[in-house]
Motif scaffolding. Structure first.
Motif, PDB file in Angstrom:
ATOM      1  N   TYR A 176     -33.040 -21.008  47.779  1.00  0.00           N
ATOM      2  CA  TYR A 176     -34.473 -21.225  47.615  1.00  0.00           C
ATOM      3  C   TYR A 176     -34.884 -20.823  46.207  1.00  0.00           C
ATOM      4  N   ASN A 177     -36.035 -21.351  45.777  1.00  0.00           N
ATOM      5  CA  ASN A 177     -36.545 -20.983  44.457  1.00  0.00           C
ATOM      6  C   ASN A 177     -37.603 -19.888  44.596  1.00  0.00           C
ATOM      7  N   GLU A 178     -38.262 -19.594  43.501  1.00  0.00           N
ATOM      8  CA  GLU A 178     -39.211 -18.488  43.496  1.00  0.00           C
ATOM      9  C   GLU A 178     -40.301 -18.659  44.552  1.00  0.00           C
ATOM     10  N   GLY A 179     -40.742 -19.917  44.768  1.00  0.00           N
ATOM     11  CA  GLY A 179     -41.804 -20.179  45.736  1.00  0.00           C
ATOM     12  C   GLY A 179     -41.281 -20.480  47.126  1.00  0.00           C
ATOM     13  N   LEU A 180     -40.006 -20.214  47.365  1.00  0.00           N
ATOM     14  CA  LEU A 180     -39.366 -20.400  48.669  1.00  0.00           C
ATOM     15  C   LEU A 180     -39.251 -21.855  49.111  1.00  0.00           C
ATOM     16  N   GLU A 181     -39.051 -22.763  48.170  1.00  0.00           N
ATOM     17  CA  GLU A 181     -38.760 -24.135  48.553  1.00  0.00           C
ATOM     18  C   GLU A 181     -37.250 -24.286  48.594  1.00  0.00           C
ATOM     19  N   PRO A 182     -36.736 -25.111  49.545  1.00  0.00           N
ATOM     20  CA  PRO A 182     -35.284 -25.216  49.701  1.00  0.00           C
ATOM     21  C   PRO A 182     -34.599 -25.750  48.443  1.00  0.00           C
ATOM     22  N   GLN A 183     -33.478 -25.165  48.111  1.00  0.00           N
ATOM     23  CA  GLN A 183     -32.684 -25.579  46.959  1.00  0.00           C
ATOM     24  C   GLN A 183     -31.236 -25.694  47.402  1.00  0.00           C
ATOM     25  N   PRO A 184     -30.438 -26.478  46.678  1.00  0.00           N
ATOM     26  CA  PRO A 184     -29.018 -26.565  47.030  1.00  0.00           C
ATOM     27  C   PRO A 184     -28.354 -25.191  46.977  1.00  0.00           C
ATOM     28  N   GLY A 185     -27.537 -24.906  47.985  1.00  0.00           N
ATOM     29  CA  GLY A 185     -26.756 -23.674  48.006  1.00  0.00           C
ATOM     30  C   GLY A 185     -25.297 -24.076  48.122  1.00  0.00           C
ATOM     31  N   LEU A 186     -24.653 -23.616  49.181  1.00  0.00           N
ATOM     32  CA  LEU A 186     -23.289 -24.089  49.428  1.00  0.00           C
ATOM     33  C   LEU A 186     -23.334 -25.571  49.817  1.00  0.00           C
ATOM     34  N   ALA A 187     -24.443 -25.997  50.392  1.00  0.00           N
ATOM     35  CA  ALA A 187     -24.667 -27.426  50.626  1.00  0.00           C
ATOM     36  C   ALA A 187     -25.360 -27.979  49.383  1.00  0.00           C
ATOM     37  N   GLU A 188     -24.708 -28.979  48.737  1.00  0.00           N
ATOM     38  CA  GLU A 188     -25.341 -29.469  47.501  1.00  0.00           C
ATOM     39  C   GLU A 188     -26.449 -30.462  47.807  1.00  0.00           C
ATOM     40  N   SER A 189     -26.440 -31.024  49.014  1.00  0.00           N
ATOM     41  CA  SER A 189     -27.563 -31.861  49.429  1.00  0.00           C
ATOM     42  C   SER A 189     -27.635 -31.888  50.950  1.00  0.00           C
ATOM     43  N   ARG A 248     -34.716  -0.912  34.080  1.00  0.00           N
ATOM     44  CA  ARG A 248     -34.509  -0.302  32.761  1.00  0.00           C
ATOM     45  C   ARG A 248     -34.557  -1.385  31.694  1.00  0.00           C
ATOM     46  N   ASP A 249     -34.999  -1.002  30.512  1.00  0.00           N
ATOM     47  CA  ASP A 249     -35.244  -1.997  29.474  1.00  0.00           C
ATOM     48  C   ASP A 249     -33.999  -2.735  29.009  1.00  0.00           C
ATOM     49  N   ASP A 250     -32.807  -2.130  29.159  1.00  0.00           N
ATOM     50  CA  ASP A 250     -31.613  -2.841  28.694  1.00  0.00           C
ATOM     51  C   ASP A 250     -31.067  -3.829  29.728  1.00  0.00           C
ATOM     52  N   VAL A 251     -31.773  -3.963  30.856  1.00  0.00           N
ATOM     53  CA  VAL A 251     -31.374  -4.952  31.863  1.00  0.00           C
ATOM     54  C   VAL A 251     -32.220  -6.203  31.651  1.00  0.00           C
ATOM     55  N   LYS A 252     -31.550  -7.333  31.397  1.00  0.00           N
ATOM     56  CA  LYS A 252     -32.283  -8.579  31.136  1.00  0.00           C
ATOM     57  C   LYS A 252     -32.048  -9.569  32.279  1.00  0.00           C
ATOM     58  N   GLY A 253     -33.075 -10.336  32.571  1.00  0.00           N
ATOM     59  CA  GLY A 253     -32.891 -11.453  33.494  1.00  0.00           C
ATOM     60  C   GLY A 253     -33.143 -11.138  34.956  1.00  0.00           C
ATOM     61  N   PHE A 254     -33.791  -9.991  35.249  1.00  0.00           N
ATOM     62  CA  PHE A 254     -34.110  -9.705  36.647  1.00  0.00           C
ATOM     63  C   PHE A 254     -35.199 -10.651  37.136  1.00  0.00           C
ATOM     64  N   GLN A 255     -34.972 -11.258  38.305  1.00  0.00           N
ATOM     65  CA  GLN A 255     -35.962 -12.188  38.851  1.00  0.00           C
ATOM     66  C   GLN A 255     -36.226 -11.910  40.314  1.00  0.00           C
ATOM     67  N   ASP A 256     -37.482 -11.915  40.680  1.00  0.00           N
ATOM     68  CA  ASP A 256     -37.856 -11.696  42.073  1.00  0.00           C
ATOM     69  C   ASP A 256     -38.384 -13.015  42.641  1.00  0.00           C
ATOM     70  N   THR A 257     -38.524 -13.087  43.970  1.00  0.00           N
ATOM     71  CA  THR A 257     -39.093 -14.277  44.596  1.00  0.00           C
ATOM     72  C   THR A 257     -40.196 -13.855  45.554  1.00  0.00           C
ATOM     73  N   LEU A 258     -40.835 -14.840  46.133  1.00  0.00           N
ATOM     74  CA  LEU A 258     -41.901 -14.593  47.091  1.00  0.00           C
ATOM     75  C   LEU A 258     -41.375 -13.858  48.333  1.00  0.00           C
ATOM     76  N   LEU A 259     -40.081 -14.006  48.604  1.00  0.00           N
ATOM     77  CA  LEU A 259     -39.503 -13.341  49.764  1.00  0.00           C
ATOM     78  C   LEU A 259     -39.303 -11.846  49.484  1.00  0.00           C
ATOM     79  N   GLY A 260     -39.281 -11.477  48.194  1.00  0.00           N
ATOM     80  CA  GLY A 260     -39.132 -10.058  47.845  1.00  0.00           C
ATOM     81  C   GLY A 260     -37.746  -9.511  48.103  1.00  0.00           C
ATOM     82  N   LYS A 261     -36.748 -10.396  48.151  1.00  0.00           N
ATOM     83  CA  LYS A 261     -35.377  -9.939  48.359  1.00  0.00           C
ATOM     84  C   LYS A 261     -34.542 -10.443  47.188  1.00  0.00           C
TER      85      LYS A 261
END
Lengths: 506, 314
Positions: free
Chosen positions: A72-85, A484-497
């Motif tokens: 899923y993406n940030e807004g919890l819409e389905p995205q390809p995972g192990l299933a590519e489609s 911490r400031d030396d960690v780059k690229g942390f991303q959260d989603t609407l699911l909070g996990k």
């Protein structure tokens, strides 16, 4: 001589301190790109076997080990995972096209047979998540990369259930060999593989070199450190013992924002703070009484004092920036006059009831605010603070009080949330009577397969729930994560996990 | 021979105490409201799943039968399996035990290293300004909650000065030196109350001894004051000292629960808190069993030390 004796104790301590200080030497290891990402989590994973676990907080530690069929993406819409489609040729048939050449950590191929094995394992006895797959009838292997899920009846929430525990694929070889032990020897196909687990203290993972996605950034290893106390999680991060601290308490947020070397990530999430109501209880059996309680709440004030203004007011079961947010008509505007009038109409001017509340300080604070706001319209509530397991037991099983102040951690699919809380069979509906009109609205939702097709049904569900007021939504408190400031690229989603892919060290 | 008999009788009286303790805890923990099945099923609960879990865990059996089968296992060295994970409980307990032992050991060291000299010095100058200061400090030391002291230590020494590592550092197995550094503040926070208690007890015992006749005789025959205090008076004050030390050990094991939480340490304390939250009865039972055994062992050592310190005790 006398003097040296006098200070003997102090000297001993000083010596000890110096010794220990000398031992420590060069800690920190900054600039080392191959070091482990240290993540402080509030609770340990309840089991490392996805079908045995029980807590919404498990996912942060499961996702790195187990890739899911659907992502899923940030807004919890389905995205390809192990299933590519995927394709839904009818409301009762879902076909997944799997990625080619994906391997589990033990080298087993992740093919259609492995998916079938997993889904059947999830429906079998001993699985905690069988209820999420009630609609699933059979799994058909079409070819090594194609699998079709045949449903007994339409269930449009199934797709996103495959982004949750049900979609976490375990290695069939490992599952068959380990039997019940998979919970301590997990083998998945995720970006990191299992190294060691000390219950309640630490989970160590290392990068899986044969991961299918060669482009995604991944740190060499992850150490999850279990630190239950929220203050300790915050100080541990500030003192440099952690790179990321999850679940920062709103009360500690300000301190982290002003601290140097640390950034606070604040993200909306669907974690709903709410009052569960027993809609068949004698005190709260009248929908007018329940609505009165809802409009007597000044939600802005609750958000401000209860959650330090970090989050959003809740109108319904799902947050406003979500694709399945309730329609605009769903809202309980603060109106004490209306509340008093509704109570008069229902003959409940002297309403008095008991409310169980989780005993943590934040929840009790909110309970006190509600108590005061309800007192303004003449309602008396007695707060019964209980530790979480007891609260759950007393409310959902023993029905000792008609209300419970707690939370709903959310599910990747909106329909799952409604079904579990408001249908007759939903465990989190303590009355075990369906909210009027919800079954029809769910059936309407299940006729569609795409978001657009499902939305009218979901709106109808939200409307039916709104009219009956079977719960009191309060606030969606933000997910606060210290980084911490030396960690780059942390991303959260609407699911909070949050998943930890994409993170690098500066 | 006499010492051996003492040990034998003490051990013989300890066993029933230990069994009684497990019996009480077994029934007490079942009084904690809340069902282990609810804890286990959690967010994914359904009534069917709850019933299935209860049956699996043997929770439908009569309580007394559950206790007896636990006791039978415990006496043969099998502490059972965790409800939550199915892991052997003994593994869980012995994985956490070393940290708690080291922490309480260090705390005891802190308590003695500060409390003993402070008590002696105060007694030596009873009613002096130093004595008054010490009595006030000791009262404060007893009154200050150890978790608060711990948080203050973290703020000053880890966050402001950066001298010592903050909470949640590496484990003893991963980096022993750094982990030991991380135990300094918890040991001080845990040992502070002990130091205060010891200082007070030693002070009053010493004051009593210093005014005794034999001390006057020693002084009269010109024995140096150092020798009188540290050799003669202190030795005669060692009985109350041994008693308070024994009490401190059991208190330290209990207080470790809170200090471990503040410093993010995973010892026995955090294990039992976690197990209680999850209603993991077998784990609670095992931790209490081990803790009770430790306390009884301490009492045994104190009993024996009485006889060594004071030959008049038979």
């Amino acid at each position: 001589m006398k003097k040296s004796l006098r200070f003997g104790g102090a000297a001993l301590i000083a010596l000890l301190l110096t010794f220990l200080a000398a031992c420590g030497g060069g800690s920190g290891g900054s600039g080392d790109g191959d070091r482990a990402l240290r993540v402080a989590a509030a609770a340990d994973v309840s089991s490392l076997d996805p079908i045995k676990g029980n807590a919404g907080t498990d996912h942060v530690m499961l996702y790195p080990i187990y890739d899911t069929l659907i992502s899923y993406n940030e807004g919890l819409e389905p995205q390809p995972g192990l299933a590519e489609s995927w394709e839904q040729s009818s409301p009762t048939e879902l076909t997944l096209k799997l990625r080619e050449g994906v391997k589990f950590h033990d080298g087993t191929a992740l093919d259609a047979e492995a998916v079938k094995f997993n889904l059947e394992r999830e429906m079998a006895e001993g699985s905690n998540i069988a209820a999420e797959l009630v609609a699933l009838d059979s799994v058909v292997v079409v070819d090594p990369t194609t699998v079709t899920l045949k449903l007994k009846h339409p269930d449009s929430s199934l797709l996103m259930a495959l982004a949750d525990r049900a979609g976490m694929m375990v290695s069939p070889t490992a599952a068959q060999k380990a039997g019940a032990d998979l919970g301590t020897q997990p083998v998945g196909a995720g970006p990191w593989k299992f190294v060691a687990w000390k219950r309640g203290s630490q989970l160590k993972l290392e990068r899986f070199e044969d991961y299918w996605d060669k482009d995604v950034e991944r740190v060499a290893a992850i150490d999850f450190n279990i630190v239950p106390d929220p203050k300790t999680r915050a100080t541990s991060l500030r003192s440099g013992q952690q790179d990321i601290s999850l679940e920062i308490a709103p009360a500690d947020a300000k301190g982290l924002e002003s601290a140097s070397g640390v950034t606070l990530s604040e993200h909306d999430r669907m974690w709903l703070n709410q009052v569960y109501l027993d809609r068949t209880s004698k005190e709260l059996g009248d929908p007018r009484v329940r609505r009165a309680l809802s409009v007597a709440i000044d939600r802005e004030a609750v958000l401000k004092s209860g959650y330090f203004d970090r989050g959003a007011v809740a109108r319904g079961a799902l947050p406003d920036d979500y694709w399945a947010a309730p329609p605009e008509s769903v809202e309980y505007p603060y109106d004490p006059d209306e509340a008093r009038q509704l109570l008069r109409e229902a003959g409940a001017e002297k309403l008095s009831f008991e409310m169980i509340a989780n005993a943590d300080s934040a929840t009790v604070r909110v309970a006190e605010i509600l108590k005061q706001q309800w007192a303004e319209v003449g309602v008396t509530v007695e707060i019964l603070p209980r530790e979480v397991v007891q609260a759950t037991n007393d409310y959902f099983n023993d029905r000792k009080a008609p209300a419970l102040l707690s939370a709903w951690t959310g599910r990747p699919d909106p329909e799952a949330t409604y079904r579990l809380m408001f249908t007759a069979k939903g465990y989190f509906n303590t009355s075990h009577e369906a909210v009027p009109g919800i079954d029809e609205a769910i059936a309407l939702t299940d006729q569609g397969t795409t978001q657009d097709e499902r939305l009218p049904g979901l709106n109808a569900i939200a409307d039916a729930v709104y009219k009956d007021t079977p719960f009191l939504p309060l606030a969606f408190a933000s997910n606060l994560v210290g980084v911490r400031d030396d960690v780059k690229g942390f991303q959260d989603t609407l699911l909070g996990k949050p998943k930890f892919t994409g993170i690098t060290f500066d | 021979m006499k010492a051996l008999r003492v040990v034998a009788t003490s051990v013989a009286s300890a066993v029933p105490t230990l069994i009684l303790a497990t019996f009480i805890v077994f029934f007490l923990q079942r009084l904690i409201p809340g069902d282990p099945a609810v804890a286990l099923a959690g967010d994914y609960a359904t009534p069917e799943r709850l019933a299935e879990i209860r049956a699996d865990l043997g929770l439908n059996e009569p309580l007394l039968q559950q206790y007896l089968s636990w006791l039978g296992g415990a006496l043969t060295g099998d502490l059972g399996q965790s409800f939550r994970t199915g892991q052997p409980v003994a593994d869980l307990v012995f994985e956490r035990l070393p940290l708690t032992l080291i922490l309480t050991g260090l705390a005891l060291l802190v308590a003695v290293a500060i409390g003993l000299p402070a008590g002696v010095l105060a007694a030596q100058r009873a009613e002096s300004r130093f004595d008054k200061f010490l009595t006030t400090a000791a009262t404060l030391g007893i009154a200050i909650p150890n978790f608060w002291l711990g948080m203050m230590l973290i703020v000053v020494f880890a966050l402001q000065l950066g001298w010592l590592p903050g909470p949640g550092g590496p484990s003893l197995a991963d980096d022993p030196a750094e982990a030991m550094r991380g135990l300094v503040m918890p040991a001080v926070a845990l040992g502070a109350v002990g130091a205060a208690e010891i200082a007070r007890q030693v002070r009053s015992a010493m004051i009593e001894n210093l005014s005794a006749d034999y001390v006057r005789t020693h002084r009269a025959k010109g024995l140096p004051s150092r020798s009188i205090i540290w050799k003669h008076a202190l030795k005669n004050s060692s009985l109350p000292f041994a008693t308070i030390l024994g009490i401190q050990v059991s208190r330290l094991i209990g207080s470790a629960v809170v200090v471990e939480a503040v410093f993010g340490l995973s010892g026995l304390g955090s294990l039992v808190v976690e197990a209680t939250n999850q209603r993991d009865y077998t784990v609670i039972q095992a931790v209490v069993f081990v803790a009770a055994a430790l306390v009884l062992l301490t009492n045994l050592i104190v009993d024996i030390s009485y006889r060594i310190l004071d030959p008049r005790i038979a």
